[in-house]
Design an enzyme around this catalytic site. Structure first.
Site, PDB file in Angstrom:
ATOM      1  N   SER A  70       6.214 -31.607-114.470  1.00  0.00           N
ATOM      2  CA  SER A  70       6.965 -31.853-115.706  1.00  0.00           C
ATOM      3  C   SER A  70       8.151 -30.895-115.786  1.00  0.00           C
ATOM      4  O   SER A  70       9.215 -31.239-116.304  1.00  0.00           O
ATOM      5  CB  SER A  70       6.055 -31.680-116.919  1.00  0.00           C
ATOM      6  OG  SER A  70       5.462 -30.398-116.922  1.00  0.00           O
ATOM      7  N   SER A  71       8.006 -29.689-115.258  1.00  0.00           N
ATOM      8  CA  SER A  71       9.086 -28.709-115.377  1.00  0.00           C
ATOM      9  C   SER A  71      10.301 -29.126-114.558  1.00  0.00           C
ATOM     10  O   SER A  71      11.434 -29.070-115.055  1.00  0.00           O
ATOM     11  CB  SER A  71       8.601 -27.318-114.993  1.00  0.00           C
ATOM     12  OG  SER A  71       7.853 -27.355-113.819  1.00  0.00           O
TER      13      SER A  71
ATOM     14  N   ASP B 120       9.554 -29.821-105.684  1.00  0.00           N
ATOM     15  CA  ASP B 120       9.550 -30.575-106.943  1.00  0.00           C
ATOM     16  C   ASP B 120      10.959 -30.984-107.355  1.00  0.00           C
ATOM     17  O   ASP B 120      11.181 -32.099-107.835  1.00  0.00           O
ATOM     18  CB  ASP B 120       8.888 -29.752-108.047  1.00  0.00           C
ATOM     19  CG  ASP B 120       7.447 -29.412-107.700  1.00  0.00           C
ATOM     20  OD1 ASP B 120       6.862 -30.112-106.852  1.00  0.00           O
ATOM     21  OD2 ASP B 120       6.916 -28.448-108.262  1.00  0.00           O
TER      22      ASP B 120
HETATM   23  C1  GLA Z   1       4.248 -26.235-107.271  1.00  0.00           C
HETATM   24  C2  GLA Z   1       5.589 -25.700-106.781  1.00  0.00           C
HETATM   25  C3  GLA Z   1       6.008 -26.395-105.493  1.00  0.00           C
HETATM   26  C4  GLA Z   1       4.908 -26.373-104.447  1.00  0.00           C
HETATM   27  C5  GLA Z   1       3.570 -26.811-105.051  1.00  0.00           C
HETATM   28  C6  GLA Z   1       2.422 -26.637-104.100  1.00  0.00           C
HETATM   29  O1  GLA Z   1       4.360 -27.571-107.638  1.00  0.00           O
HETATM   30  O2  GLA Z   1       6.581 -25.899-107.768  1.00  0.00           O
HETATM   31  O3  GLA Z   1       7.195 -25.809-104.999  1.00  0.00           O
HETATM   32  O4  GLA Z   1       4.809 -25.092-103.859  1.00  0.00           O
HETATM   33  O5  GLA Z   1       3.277 -26.102-106.247  1.00  0.00           O
HETATM   34  O6  GLA Z   1       2.548 -27.499-103.015  1.00  0.00           O
END
Ligand code: GLA
Length: 383
Positions: A127-128, A172
């Site tokens: 979500s972020s 993400d």
């Molecule tokens: C979070 C982080 C990502 C990744 C995942 C684990 O979502 O924001 O960058 O490291 O954890 O895969």
């Protein structure tokens, strides 16, 4: 939630007494496979989903940021006040990218902004990054700035590192910006080369079921993410490689005691997980999504046993889903709570969701929320 675009437009007009200049949307994601590999320069395979953040925005003549979340309330701050450690709570995810875009050299000023989200918060669905990328595109389109997706992802990541204070990898933000409907995104987190891999589970009679354990990882992880990252960097130093991406299982075995028990396990997860990502991408390219289940389960076992980022609720969701007919299942996202995903024959979705809920009830866990998701498009201007 009705029509999110209409909702943000209406709220914008009511609150600010003028129409927005545009509306932007950015999706949440599930990571099909490739967990805790991104900050090791490795491979990931996320899928954007049909849950998203929608933002209405307009420029201002001063440097004020008036930020309204339909779910969280209103915040007002000056762009000049935004910076490391300066913004607490959800506003950092919206103000941070505006600040980071300015730091990148764009002529950014103030914004009026209304956002709404149907992504469960702190659930590992990113979500972020969805808030960051929707806001970033709004600021970029209104004030100018780079077009390159990798550069935009780095700007959003910088906001999360410096303003929010989470040392996340790049997965993400790249997923939110670069994913395409009907595809998973095979991303090389070193070169940021991104390949669209066809993924249409429905065409193979399958569904992607997400189980939200409703255990919030933000509450539960207490710095564990940063510790995992540090352990990987330490293991890479011991092995004499730039990142664990460059290590093989033979290297780990040859290093023996020098890695220590914990370092060895963390590194073994990363090395194995990178190989699983490439294997799954190859199966999807052969249009064999039904064949990826085993790799999903192996990923979960490795995250649970070697990387130690699962949670009893996630393990229960995975076990119950597979026992009830899922082809494979795993935790998705950083772990310690949040969501699991399961690849399920379309006809078995209701049974699997029911079996998971029954297992949670038996074990005295909070009732989970289960829903299917569709591969969706990345962030874009929608009006
Ligand atoms: C979070 C982080 C990502 C990744 C995942 C684990 O979502 O924001 O960058 O490291 O954890 O895969």
């Amino acid at each position: 939630m009705g029509n999110p675009q209409a909702a943000v437009r209406r709220a914008f007009a009511e609150r600010f007494g003028r129409p927005p200049e545009g509306v932007w949307a950015a999706p949440a994601r599930v990571n099909l496979i490739g967990e805790h590999t991104d900050y090791n320069d490795g491979f990931v395979l996320p899928v954007a989903i049909d849950r998203r953040v929608t933002v209405a925005a307009a420029r201002r003549a001063d440097d004020l940021l008036r930020l309204v979340s339909l779910e969280k309330g209103e915040r007002r701050l000056r762009l000049a006040e935004v910076g490391p450690g300066a913004v607490r709570g959800w506003a950092g995810y919206a103000a941070g990218p505006v600040w980071a875009l300015a730091r990148d050299g764009a002529p950014v000023g103030g914004l009026d902004l209304v956002l709404t989200s149907d992504v469960p918060i702190g659930s590992g669905l990113s979500s972020s990054a969805a808030v960051e990328c929707a806001t970033l595109l709004a600021a970029r389109d209104l004030y100018g700035g780079p077009a390159d997706v990798a550069r935009l992802a780095a700007i959003a990541q910088r906001a999360e590192h410096d303003v929010v204070g989470v040392p996340c990898g790049i997965m993400d933000q790249m997923a939110a910006l670069a994913c395409r409907a009907a595809h998973a995104l095979l991303l090389d987190c070193r070169s940021l080369e991104a390949d669209q891999v066809p993924f249409t589970p429905a065409d193979a009679g399958l569904a992607l079921l997400v189980v939200d354990t409703r255990v919030s990882h933000a509450l539960a992880d207490g710095g564990a993410y940063a510790q995992r990252r540090a352990a990987c960097e330490q293991a890479a130093r011991v092995l004499g490689v730039a990142a664990l991406r460059d290590a093989t299982q033979a290297d780990l075995d040859a290093a023996g005691d020098r890695l220590g028990e914990v370092g060895y396990r963390r590194a073994r997860h990363v090395v194995g997980e990178n190989a699983r990502v490439l294997a799954v991408a190859a199966l999807l390219r052969q249009r064999r999504p039904e064949a990826i289940g085993e790799a999903l389960c192996a990923s979960h076992a490795s995250l649970r046993d070697d990387y130690q980022v699962s949670a009893p609720e996630l393990d229960a969701a995975v076990e119950a889903a597979v026992a009830a007919g899922a082809l494979g299942a795993r935790m998705t996202g950083a772990g310690f709570g949040g969501c699991a995903l399961a690849l399920v024959p379309a006809g078995a979705v209701a049974d699997v969701a029911k079996a998971v809920a029954a297992t949670f009830a038996d074990r005295g866990f909070r009732e989970p929320a289960s829903f299917t998701v569709q591969p969706a498009d990345g962030a874009r201007r929608i009006a």
